[in-house]
Every structure is written in C-alpha cells, then in structure tokens.
Design a protein around this motif. Structure first.
Motif, PDB file in Angstrom:
ATOM      1  N   PRO A 135     -33.393  -0.331  63.719  1.00  0.00           N
ATOM      2  CA  PRO A 135     -32.954   1.038  63.404  1.00  0.00           C
ATOM      3  C   PRO A 135     -32.756   1.900  64.646  1.00  0.00           C
ATOM      4  O   PRO A 135     -31.929   2.813  64.650  1.00  0.00           O
ATOM      5  CB  PRO A 135     -34.089   1.587  62.536  1.00  0.00           C
ATOM      6  N   ARG A 136     -33.481   1.586  65.713  1.00  0.00           N
ATOM      7  CA  ARG A 136     -33.341   2.410  66.929  1.00  0.00           C
ATOM      8  C   ARG A 136     -32.040   2.129  67.670  1.00  0.00           C
ATOM      9  O   ARG A 136     -31.714   2.807  68.639  1.00  0.00           O
ATOM     10  CB  ARG A 136     -34.550   2.212  67.842  1.00  0.00           C
ATOM     11  N   SER A 137     -31.293   1.101  67.224  1.00  0.00           N
ATOM     12  CA  SER A 137     -29.978   0.871  67.828  1.00  0.00           C
ATOM     13  C   SER A 137     -28.895   1.666  67.082  1.00  0.00           C
ATOM     14  O   SER A 137     -27.714   1.528  67.362  1.00  0.00           O
ATOM     15  CB  SER A 137     -29.634  -0.624  67.803  1.00  0.00           C
ATOM     16  N   ILE A 138     -29.310   2.492  66.136  1.00  0.00           N
ATOM     17  CA  ILE A 138     -28.365   3.353  65.407  1.00  0.00           C
ATOM     18  C   ILE A 138     -28.350   4.710  66.117  1.00  0.00           C
ATOM     19  O   ILE A 138     -29.353   5.425  66.139  1.00  0.00           O
ATOM     20  CB  ILE A 138     -28.778   3.494  63.923  1.00  0.00           C
ATOM     21  N   TYR A 139     -27.205   5.015  66.723  1.00  0.00           N
ATOM     22  CA  TYR A 139     -27.115   6.210  67.572  1.00  0.00           C
ATOM     23  C   TYR A 139     -26.249   7.306  66.973  1.00  0.00           C
ATOM     24  O   TYR A 139     -26.144   8.376  67.545  1.00  0.00           O
ATOM     25  CB  TYR A 139     -26.549   5.832  68.945  1.00  0.00           C
ATOM     26  N   GLU A 140     -25.598   7.009  65.869  1.00  0.00           N
ATOM     27  CA  GLU A 140     -24.722   8.026  65.288  1.00  0.00           C
ATOM     28  C   GLU A 140     -24.689   7.876  63.770  1.00  0.00           C
ATOM     29  O   GLU A 140     -24.624   6.762  63.257  1.00  0.00           O
ATOM     30  CB  GLU A 140     -23.296   7.870  65.856  1.00  0.00           C
ATOM     31  N   VAL A 141     -24.745   9.000  63.087  1.00  0.00           N
ATOM     32  CA  VAL A 141     -24.590   9.006  61.627  1.00  0.00           C
ATOM     33  C   VAL A 141     -23.576  10.093  61.291  1.00  0.00           C
ATOM     34  O   VAL A 141     -23.694  11.225  61.773  1.00  0.00           O
ATOM     35  CB  VAL A 141     -25.929   9.317  60.907  1.00  0.00           C
ATOM     36  N   VAL A 142     -22.566   9.734  60.510  1.00  0.00           N
ATOM     37  CA  VAL A 142     -21.601  10.734  60.043  1.00  0.00           C
ATOM     38  C   VAL A 142     -21.867  10.953  58.556  1.00  0.00           C
ATOM     39  O   VAL A 142     -21.894  10.000  57.772  1.00  0.00           O
ATOM     40  CB  VAL A 142     -20.152  10.265  60.274  1.00  0.00           C
ATOM     41  N   VAL A 143     -22.114  12.207  58.211  1.00  0.00           N
ATOM     42  CA  VAL A 143     -22.525  12.541  56.844  1.00  0.00           C
ATOM     43  C   VAL A 143     -21.413  13.309  56.140  1.00  0.00           C
ATOM     44  O   VAL A 143     -20.911  14.305  56.674  1.00  0.00           O
ATOM     45  CB  VAL A 143     -23.789  13.441  56.871  1.00  0.00           C
ATOM     46  N   VAL A 144     -21.022  12.840  54.955  1.00  0.00           N
ATOM     47  CA  VAL A 144     -20.131  13.637  54.114  1.00  0.00           C
ATOM     48  C   VAL A 144     -20.772  13.799  52.744  1.00  0.00           C
ATOM     49  O   VAL A 144     -21.708  13.082  52.394  1.00  0.00           O
ATOM     50  CB  VAL A 144     -18.712  13.023  53.973  1.00  0.00           C
ATOM     51  N   GLY A 145     -20.260  14.745  51.999  1.00  0.00           N
ATOM     52  CA  GLY A 145     -20.791  15.020  50.667  1.00  0.00           C
ATOM     53  C   GLY A 145     -20.240  16.358  50.239  1.00  0.00           C
ATOM     54  O   GLY A 145     -19.586  17.046  51.042  1.00  0.00           O
ATOM     55  N   ASN A 146     -20.490  16.745  48.999  1.00  0.00           N
ATOM     56  CA  ASN A 146     -20.036  18.085  48.626  1.00  0.00           C
ATOM     57  C   ASN A 146     -20.846  19.103  49.433  1.00  0.00           C
ATOM     58  O   ASN A 146     -21.866  18.770  50.045  1.00  0.00           O
ATOM     59  CB  ASN A 146     -20.116  18.297  47.109  1.00  0.00           C
ATOM     60  N   SER A 147     -20.392  20.349  49.443  1.00  0.00           N
ATOM     61  CA  SER A 147     -20.992  21.344  50.339  1.00  0.00           C
ATOM     62  C   SER A 147     -22.499  21.466  50.117  1.00  0.00           C
ATOM     63  O   SER A 147     -23.274  21.590  51.071  1.00  0.00           O
ATOM     64  CB  SER A 147     -20.329  22.705  50.111  1.00  0.00           C
ATOM     65  N   THR A 148     -22.933  21.404  48.861  1.00  0.00           N
ATOM     66  CA  THR A 148     -24.361  21.574  48.572  1.00  0.00           C
ATOM     67  C   THR A 148     -25.170  20.391  49.094  1.00  0.00           C
ATOM     68  O   THR A 148     -26.202  20.568  49.750  1.00  0.00           O
ATOM     69  CB  THR A 148     -24.574  21.724  47.050  1.00  0.00           C
ATOM     70  N   MET A 149     -24.712  19.169  48.813  1.00  0.00           N
ATOM     71  CA  MET A 149     -25.450  17.988  49.257  1.00  0.00           C
ATOM     72  C   MET A 149     -25.532  17.945  50.780  1.00  0.00           C
ATOM     73  O   MET A 149     -26.566  17.645  51.359  1.00  0.00           O
ATOM     74  CB  MET A 149     -24.766  16.706  48.754  1.00  0.00           C
ATOM     75  N   ARG A 150     -24.402  18.258  51.419  1.00  0.00           N
ATOM     76  CA  ARG A 150     -24.393  18.228  52.883  1.00  0.00           C
ATOM     77  C   ARG A 150     -25.337  19.284  53.451  1.00  0.00           C
ATOM     78  O   ARG A 150     -26.151  19.010  54.332  1.00  0.00           O
ATOM     79  CB  ARG A 150     -22.963  18.470  53.389  1.00  0.00           C
ATOM     80  N   ASP A 151     -25.251  20.506  52.925  1.00  0.00           N
ATOM     81  CA  ASP A 151     -26.069  21.583  53.485  1.00  0.00           C
ATOM     82  C   ASP A 151     -27.557  21.382  53.194  1.00  0.00           C
ATOM     83  O   ASP A 151     -28.406  21.705  54.024  1.00  0.00           O
ATOM     84  CB  ASP A 151     -25.590  22.941  52.949  1.00  0.00           C
TER      85      ASP A 151
END
Ligand code: FES
Length: 318
Positions: free
Chosen positions: A212-228
């Motif tokens: 897991p420590r080799s994971i350096y980037e996460v891109v998150v999408v979702g509706n505005s509520t889930m994202r916020d």
C-alpha cells in the motif's frame, strides 16, 4: 428452541449471551473491524431486518446509529428462542464491468499524466521528493457512489490496471440518499460518515496485491456530497437552496480557483503512502459532481460535435 441467526444469508443457531460479531465470524462472515471489537472504529455496522428485540439494547458506542442499524461488536443475543435476520454492509464483491463499449476514447492510447513522477529511485510530486523507492509506483481511481464504491489500482508508469474492488457504501446508516447523509453529517459531530468509509477503503486497499505504501496518488470522483464528505468538507450548503458545495461557494467568493480538492494519504486516513496526493476532481455545479466531470472525460465531450446529454442514473439521478 434456540435462536436462529441468518447473517448475509447464512443460517446458524446461536446461544443466548453470545456476541453477534463472534457468531458472524464463526460461520465465516467477515465483519469489517479495525478496533478489536471495542466499539471505536464503527465499521462493524449491520442492518437488522428481523429480531431486533432479541438483541441487547444499543450501547453508548452506537449513539450515532438510528433505525435498524447496530454495531455487531456491541450487541448480544438476549433471548433463547426466535429468529434474527441481518447483514453486514459489505455484501460481497459486485460485478464491475471493466470495458465500456463504444466510448470515443475506447482503444485510443490514453496519455499517462500522473502527478507522481520518478527520478531514479526518487519519487516526486510537483518536483518535490516524497519518498525513495526502486519498485513500481501505483495509483488508485476511486468512484464514491452513494450506494456503491469502486476502486481501481493502476501502475502509474505503464497504465496497466492491476486490480479492482467494490463494496456497498457503509455510510448507509446515515440514510440511503444524499440529502439524508447531509442531514446526518450536519447533526452528528466526529465525521463519522467519513471515518467509517475510510475504514472500509483501508481494508480494500490492504487486500490489493501491492505494498500500500507504493500507492502515491488517488483520484477521487463522486457526486458533490460524497466527494465533499470524503474530504471532510462542510456539506450543509449542498442540502440548502441553491444547493452549492462549499467549494463552489468559495470559488464564487474568489477564495479558490477551482472546486477540486487535494489532501494527503495520511489526512485521508488511508493506508497508502502518508504523503501521497489524494485529489478530488472538480464538480460541475450543485449536485452535478466530480463523477459527471469524469464522465465528460470518458466520453471525450471536448471533441463532441453533436448536441449530447449525459445521464447518471444512480441512487440520485442527475
Ligand atoms: S468492531 Fe470496531 S466498532 Fe465494532
């Protein structure tokens, strides 16, 4: 006649006084936890569809739960006969289609442009060294749905998809639609929705076949509520006319130049590299969120000549 427990469709007989969590584990049902059943992590939520009266009363650790939701580590069987029916929030792996059909971008090479780069064994974000590592560097694409959460793990240098995972959004104890979740988050302190989701995400990430420590980037999408909610933003304003994310309001006030959000792996409570970048894609407006923005990219809307509509038929339809 002993108590008959049905959990995630598996039936078993249970003794009076036994813990629901232990009984689930005994029949092979994995109940999410990261607090050794101490009532702290809030991950072991179960929905009880029958026999609630056969369980001990809710404890202090369950104050945040309403209706027929309970923490499996907090309830004991208090009867010697009857039937209990319940299920965990993680109702098994869902079938996620890996290849969309007929997208304008299908088959075309997609240029890789992660924020993470490598200079020898130096791992850089925006030119700043955050780690030294000779192995592969990984990233996650994360779609936070109101009902379903999907993660995909990629090699950021080759673009190869290595694994994916999906689970039912455990925030359902805060209501099944975005308006209920907004109300729940506004009325309950402690960012419980975010923390519960982070626990589930952590289990999914730890099950991936990479460090897991080799994971350096996460891109998150979702509706505005889930994202916020995920980025611990105040979601109150999305639930009130004119239904704007706090990021949209701040952008209109000139306090930020984009509605995108950025944080670190550590602050997002994920077991990835602590200095990894977790980036929430910008929203469109109101409830039309970062998932719609991702969809526009996927259908290559920038190069579309026709008048087209994008319809997201999810738990909340936009
Ligand atoms: S196992 Fe952590 S709250 Fe129940």
């Amino acid at each position: 006649m002993p108590v008959l427990l049905t959990i995630n469709g598996i039936q078993t007989q249970v003794r009076e006084g036994s813990l629901l969590f232990d009984q689930a584990e005994r029949v092979g049902v994995r109940v999410p936890t990261s607090c050794q059943k101490s009532g702290k992590c809030k991950e072991c939520v179960v929905e009880v569809n029958g026999g609630m009266e056969l369980l001990s009363p809710p404890t202090e650790a369950e104050r945040h739960l309403k209706g027929n939701f309970r923490l499996a580590c907090q309830c004991r069987i208090i009867a010697d006969q009857g039937q209990i029916r319940c299920h965990t929030m993680r109702r098994g792996q869902m079938h996620i289609e890996r290849h969309a059909l007929g997208l304008p971008t299908s088959g075309k090479p997609i240029p890789l442009d992660p924020c993470v780069s490598r200079d020898g064994d130096r791992i850089l974000i925006d030119g700043m060294e955050i780690d030294r590592c000779g192995g592969p560097i990984h990233g996650i694409a994360l779609d936070l749905g109101t009902t379903t959460v999907v993660l995909r793990l990629f090699d950021l240098e080759t673009g190869e998809m290595i694994a994916d995972a999906s689970f039912e959004n455990p925030q359902r104890f805060g209501g099944s639609d975005v308006m209920s979740r907004i109300r729940y988050d506004t009325e309950h302190g402690g960012k419980l929705l975010m923390r519960t989701l982070a626990g589930y995400l952590s289990h999914a990430i730890e099950a991936f076949p990479v460090d897991p420590r080799s994971i350096y980037e996460v891109v998150v999408v979702g509706n505005s509520t889930m994202r916020d909610l995920f980025f611990r933003q105040n979601v109150y304003s999305i639930g009130q006319h004119p239904y704007r994310s706090i990021t949209e309001i701040e952008m209109m006030q000139g306090k930020r130049s984009s509605t995108s959000l950025s944080d670190t792996g550590r602050r997002c409570l994920l077991p990835i590299h602590p200095r990894a970048r977790v980036w929430g894609a910008p929203i469109i407006s109101g409830h039309v969120g970062a998932d719609a923005a991702a969809c526009m990219l996927a259908v290559d809307l920038a190069h579309e000549q026709r008048l087209v509509a994008i319809m997201d038929i999810g738990t909340n339809t936009e």
